[in-house]
Write a protein that holds these residues in place. Structure first.
Motif, PDB file in Angstrom:
ATOM      1  N   LEU A  96       0.808  -1.225   0.000  1.00  0.00           N
ATOM      2  CA  LEU A  96       0.000   0.000   0.000  1.00  0.00           C
ATOM      3  C   LEU A  96       0.841   1.276   0.000  1.00  0.00           C
ATOM      4  CD1 LEU A  96      -2.718  -1.026   2.627  1.00  0.00           C
ATOM      5  CD2 LEU A  96      -2.822  -1.252   0.141  1.00  0.00           C
ATOM      6  N   VAL A  97       2.147   1.157  -0.226  1.00  0.00           N
ATOM      7  CA  VAL A  97       3.034   2.319  -0.154  1.00  0.00           C
ATOM      8  C   VAL A  97       3.811   2.520  -1.448  1.00  0.00           C
ATOM      9  CG1 VAL A  97       5.002   3.362   1.036  1.00  0.00           C
ATOM     10  CG2 VAL A  97       3.276   2.102   2.345  1.00  0.00           C
ATOM     11  N   PHE A  98       4.500   1.478  -1.900  1.00  0.00           N
ATOM     12  CA  PHE A  98       5.429   1.612  -3.016  1.00  0.00           C
ATOM     13  C   PHE A  98       4.720   1.337  -4.342  1.00  0.00           C
ATOM     14  CE2 PHE A  98       7.781  -0.084   0.672  1.00  0.00           C
ATOM     15  CZ  PHE A  98       8.545   1.039   0.946  1.00  0.00           C
ATOM     16  N   PRO A  99       4.667   2.308  -5.250  1.00  0.00           N
ATOM     17  CA  PRO A  99       3.976   2.113  -6.533  1.00  0.00           C
ATOM     18  C   PRO A  99       4.703   1.108  -7.419  1.00  0.00           C
ATOM     19  CG  PRO A  99       5.106   4.226  -6.488  1.00  0.00           C
ATOM     20  CD  PRO A  99       5.228   3.666  -5.111  1.00  0.00           C
ATOM     21  N   ARG A 100       3.947   0.162  -7.977  1.00  0.00           N
ATOM     22  CA  ARG A 100       4.540  -0.862  -8.838  1.00  0.00           C
ATOM     23  C   ARG A 100       5.032  -0.286 -10.164  1.00  0.00           C
ATOM     24  NH1 ARG A 100       3.150  -5.872  -6.703  1.00  0.00           N
ATOM     25  NH2 ARG A 100       1.375  -5.832  -5.272  1.00  0.00           N
ATOM     26  N   SER A 101       4.505   0.871 -10.539  1.00  0.00           N
ATOM     27  CA  SER A 101       4.932   1.495 -11.792  1.00  0.00           C
ATOM     28  C   SER A 101       6.246   2.249 -11.643  1.00  0.00           C
ATOM     29  CB  SER A 101       3.851   2.459 -12.289  1.00  0.00           C
ATOM     30  OG  SER A 101       3.605   3.470 -11.325  1.00  0.00           O
ATOM     31  N   ASN A 102       6.775   2.276 -10.429  1.00  0.00           N
ATOM     32  CA  ASN A 102       8.061   2.922 -10.196  1.00  0.00           C
ATOM     33  C   ASN A 102       9.176   2.011 -10.690  1.00  0.00           C
ATOM     34  OD1 ASN A 102      10.579   3.678  -8.659  1.00  0.00           O
ATOM     35  ND2 ASN A 102       9.209   5.263  -7.892  1.00  0.00           N
ATOM     36  N   LEU A 103      10.107   2.571 -11.435  1.00  0.00           N
ATOM     37  CA  LEU A 103      11.183   1.786 -12.036  1.00  0.00           C
ATOM     38  C   LEU A 103      12.007   1.053 -10.987  1.00  0.00           C
ATOM     39  CD1 LEU A 103      12.168   1.339 -14.950  1.00  0.00           C
ATOM     40  CD2 LEU A 103      13.883   3.097 -14.556  1.00  0.00           C
ATOM     41  N   LEU A 104      12.117   1.618  -9.792  1.00  0.00           N
ATOM     42  CA  LEU A 104      12.926   1.009  -8.735  1.00  0.00           C
ATOM     43  C   LEU A 104      12.249  -0.213  -8.124  1.00  0.00           C
ATOM     44  CD1 LEU A 104      14.144   4.241  -6.895  1.00  0.00           C
ATOM     45  CD2 LEU A 104      15.343   2.935  -8.656  1.00  0.00           C
ATOM     46  N   PHE A 105      10.918  -0.278  -8.195  1.00  0.00           N
ATOM     47  CA  PHE A 105      10.184  -1.372  -7.561  1.00  0.00           C
ATOM     48  C   PHE A 105       9.561  -2.332  -8.575  1.00  0.00           C
ATOM     49  CE2 PHE A 105       9.912   2.348  -4.737  1.00  0.00           C
ATOM     50  CZ  PHE A 105      10.615   1.852  -3.663  1.00  0.00           C
ATOM     51  N   PHE A 106       9.746  -2.051  -9.864  1.00  0.00           N
ATOM     52  CA  PHE A 106       9.207  -2.929 -10.895  1.00  0.00           C
ATOM     53  C   PHE A 106      10.045  -4.202 -10.978  1.00  0.00           C
ATOM     54  CE2 PHE A 106       9.644  -4.258 -15.396  1.00  0.00           C
ATOM     55  CZ  PHE A 106       8.377  -4.785 -15.554  1.00  0.00           C
ATOM     56  N   LYS A 107       9.383  -5.371 -10.894  1.00  0.00           N
ATOM     57  CA  LYS A 107      10.075  -6.658 -10.930  1.00  0.00           C
ATOM     58  C   LYS A 107       9.857  -7.331 -12.281  1.00  0.00           C
ATOM     59  CE  LYS A 107      10.024  -7.681  -5.979  1.00  0.00           C
ATOM     60  NZ  LYS A 107       9.652  -8.680  -4.941  1.00  0.00           N
ATOM     61  N   LYS A 108      10.950  -7.541 -12.989  1.00  0.00           N
ATOM     62  CA  LYS A 108      10.867  -8.186 -14.300  1.00  0.00           C
ATOM     63  C   LYS A 108      10.365  -9.621 -14.182  1.00  0.00           C
ATOM     64  CE  LYS A 108      15.126  -7.579 -15.605  1.00  0.00           C
ATOM     65  NZ  LYS A 108      16.313  -7.600 -16.502  1.00  0.00           N
ATOM     66  N   SER A 109      10.750 -10.312 -13.119  1.00  0.00           N
ATOM     67  CA  SER A 109      10.388 -11.726 -12.973  1.00  0.00           C
ATOM     68  C   SER A 109       8.876 -11.919 -12.914  1.00  0.00           C
ATOM     69  CB  SER A 109      11.044 -12.308 -11.722  1.00  0.00           C
ATOM     70  OG  SER A 109      10.650 -11.587 -10.565  1.00  0.00           O
ATOM     71  N   ASN A 110       8.166 -10.989 -12.278  1.00  0.00           N
ATOM     72  CA  ASN A 110       6.706 -11.106 -12.194  1.00  0.00           C
ATOM     73  C   ASN A 110       6.061 -10.984 -13.570  1.00  0.00           C
ATOM     74  OD1 ASN A 110       6.915 -11.379  -9.450  1.00  0.00           O
ATOM     75  ND2 ASN A 110       6.349  -9.278  -8.973  1.00  0.00           N
ATOM     76  N   LEU A 111       6.559 -10.051 -14.374  1.00  0.00           N
ATOM     77  CA  LEU A 111       6.005  -9.869 -15.718  1.00  0.00           C
ATOM     78  C   LEU A 111       6.378 -11.045 -16.614  1.00  0.00           C
ATOM     79  CD1 LEU A 111       4.447  -8.193 -17.729  1.00  0.00           C
ATOM     80  CD2 LEU A 111       6.521  -6.864 -18.174  1.00  0.00           C
ATOM     81  N   GLU A 112       7.593 -11.562 -16.481  1.00  0.00           N
ATOM     82  CA  GLU A 112       8.014 -12.725 -17.269  1.00  0.00           C
ATOM     83  C   GLU A 112       7.103 -13.917 -16.988  1.00  0.00           C
ATOM     84  OE1 GLU A 112      12.019 -13.260 -16.117  1.00  0.00           O
ATOM     85  OE2 GLU A 112      12.831 -11.768 -17.512  1.00  0.00           O
ATOM     86  N   LYS A 113       6.791 -14.126 -15.723  1.00  0.00           N
ATOM     87  CA  LYS A 113       5.909 -15.235 -15.345  1.00  0.00           C
ATOM     88  C   LYS A 113       4.528 -15.059 -15.961  1.00  0.00           C
ATOM     89  CE  LYS A 113       4.160 -17.671 -11.267  1.00  0.00           C
ATOM     90  NZ  LYS A 113       4.138 -17.693  -9.781  1.00  0.00           N
ATOM     91  N   GLU A 114       4.027 -13.835 -15.965  1.00  0.00           N
ATOM     92  CA  GLU A 114       2.699 -13.554 -16.515  1.00  0.00           C
ATOM     93  C   GLU A 114       2.670 -13.790 -18.027  1.00  0.00           C
ATOM     94  OE1 GLU A 114      -1.284 -12.414 -15.736  1.00  0.00           O
ATOM     95  OE2 GLU A 114       0.384 -12.721 -14.345  1.00  0.00           O
ATOM     96  N   ILE A 115       3.695 -13.327 -18.727  1.00  0.00           N
ATOM     97  CA  ILE A 115       3.740 -13.482 -20.188  1.00  0.00           C
ATOM     98  C   ILE A 115       3.913 -14.948 -20.566  1.00  0.00           C
ATOM     99  CG2 ILE A 115       5.059 -12.928 -22.266  1.00  0.00           C
ATOM    100  CD1 ILE A 115       5.674 -10.207 -21.016  1.00  0.00           C
ATOM    101  N   ASN A 116       4.815 -15.649 -19.881  1.00  0.00           N
ATOM    102  CA  ASN A 116       5.043 -17.067 -20.189  1.00  0.00           C
ATOM    103  C   ASN A 116       3.837 -17.932 -19.846  1.00  0.00           C
ATOM    104  OD1 ASN A 116       7.685 -16.918 -21.241  1.00  0.00           O
ATOM    105  ND2 ASN A 116       8.556 -16.807 -19.189  1.00  0.00           N
ATOM    106  N   GLY A 117       2.988 -17.438 -18.958  1.00  0.00           N
ATOM    107  CA  GLY A 117       1.776 -18.177 -18.640  1.00  0.00           C
ATOM    108  C   GLY A 117       0.719 -18.071 -19.724  1.00  0.00           C
ATOM    109  N   LYS A 118       0.845 -17.050 -20.570  1.00  0.00           N
ATOM    110  CA  LYS A 118      -0.149 -16.849 -21.623  1.00  0.00           C
ATOM    111  C   LYS A 118       0.368 -17.216 -23.007  1.00  0.00           C
ATOM    112  CE  LYS A 118      -3.639 -13.562 -23.170  1.00  0.00           C
ATOM    113  NZ  LYS A 118      -4.251 -12.225 -22.978  1.00  0.00           N
ATOM    114  N   TYR A 119       1.684 -17.150 -23.197  1.00  0.00           N
ATOM    115  CA  TYR A 119       2.261 -17.449 -24.509  1.00  0.00           C
ATOM    116  C   TYR A 119       3.434 -18.414 -24.344  1.00  0.00           C
ATOM    117  CZ  TYR A 119      -0.070 -12.967 -25.292  1.00  0.00           C
ATOM    118  OH  TYR A 119      -0.979 -11.943 -25.310  1.00  0.00           O
ATOM    119  N   LEU A 120       3.538 -19.344 -25.278  1.00  0.00           N
ATOM    120  CA  LEU A 120       4.697 -20.230 -25.338  1.00  0.00           C
ATOM    121  C   LEU A 120       5.650 -19.636 -26.364  1.00  0.00           C
ATOM    122  CD1 LEU A 120       5.854 -22.894 -24.253  1.00  0.00           C
ATOM    123  CD2 LEU A 120       4.837 -24.045 -26.222  1.00  0.00           C
TER     124      LEU A 120
END
Length: 278
Positions: A96-120
């Motif tokens: 509830l504090v740190f914005p996910r859209s902030n470059l310092l708190f954005f995690k590539k691994s979370n997005l990679e997991k999301e994309i790989n879950g939808k596309y091979l």
């Protein structure tokens, strides 16, 4: 001072009269502690303001906010779909504090997991830059459309599900790729059919097109069996273990001779030179 001329002595005695009411009893060794008024700490105030400003600058200003999401390398995948996934992962806050859209708190691994879950994909790279994220993909080539009456998917050459098709995909590619109906629930990454099954349909589709036989779609008829469904509703049963050229020759022969101009239900080509029809 009082002088005393008493007879007891010829000397004059002097008595000093002491005043005990107006004496001062200050201890010269202890200074009186005076109350001092609190002073304004300018340095502390400046430091607090500086810390608050830095927190705002880092967390909530646009200085580190991701403004651009760039997708590169797509072919059959709509880049807007991947951008939408990225925006979804960047929404909200961490604790509830740190914005996910902030470059310092954005995690590539979370997005990679999301994309790989939808596309091979063959390859996926996510790179962070100044106020931007670049997503590079290499798609697996699609060869067939897999339909289980619940959804449609792309199949690669190995028989793996690479992507669930959107309505836009269906309108674009339904006539471009052969469709195989297989009654099995799947998710991206599953292999509901074999590479042999995919390759057989691709070769069969070319052979039937060359022979002038129109095809509506294909079906999985069980182990080592592929069914051809014609626009007229009849079916032709093929076996993966029987020579395709022999089966095509038998099919064209019976269509042009015995069944020409007739209505029928199916032609069974799974037994070599023995052809059955109904």
């Amino acid at each position: 001072m009082v002088e005393d001329y008493s007879y007891h002595s010829n000397k004059v005695r002097r008595h000093v009269k002491r005043d005990y009411f107006n004496k001062s009893y200050n201890n010269p060794y202890f200074e009186r502690q005076t109350e001092s008024k609190p002073k304004f700490n300018t340095k502390l105030y400046v430091r607090i303001l500086l810390i608050v400003f830095l927190i705002y600058l880092i967390l909530y200003s646009d200085l580190f906010k991701i403004k651009i999401i760039e997708v590169q390398g797509t072919d059959m995948i709509n880049p807007e779909e991947i951008q939408a996934l990225a925006k979804e992962k960047m929404s909200g806050r961490i604790w509830l504090v740190f914005p996910r859209s902030n470059l310092l708190f954005f995690k590539k691994s979370n997005l990679e997991k999301e994309i790989n879950g939808k596309y091979l994909l063959d390859k996926l790279e996510i790179e962070k830059g100044w106020r931007r994220v670049t997503i590079r993909v290499e798609e697996k080539a699609a060869y067939l459309i897999y339909n289980n009456l619940k959804a449609q998917y792309f199949l690669d050459s190995t028989g793996a599900i690479t992507k669930e098709m959107s309505a836009d995909d269906i309108s674009k590619y339904s006539q471009k790729f052969p469709t195989a109906y297989v009654m099995q629930d799947v998710v991206v990454g599953d292999k509901p059919v074999s590479a042999r099954f995919v390759n057989f349909i691709l070769e069969l589709n070319k052979a039937l097109d060359t022979a002038g036989v129109k095809v509506k779609n294909y079906e999985s008829g069980g182990v080592d069996q592929v069914n051809v469904v014609s626009p007229d509703g009849w079916r032709a049963y093929f076996s993966l273990n029987i020579s395709m050229s022999q089966s095509i020759e038998n099919l064209t022969a019976i269509l042009s001779q015995k069944l020409k101009g007739k209505k029928f239900e199916y032609i069974d080509l799974r037994n070599g030179d023995k052809v059955y029809y109904k």
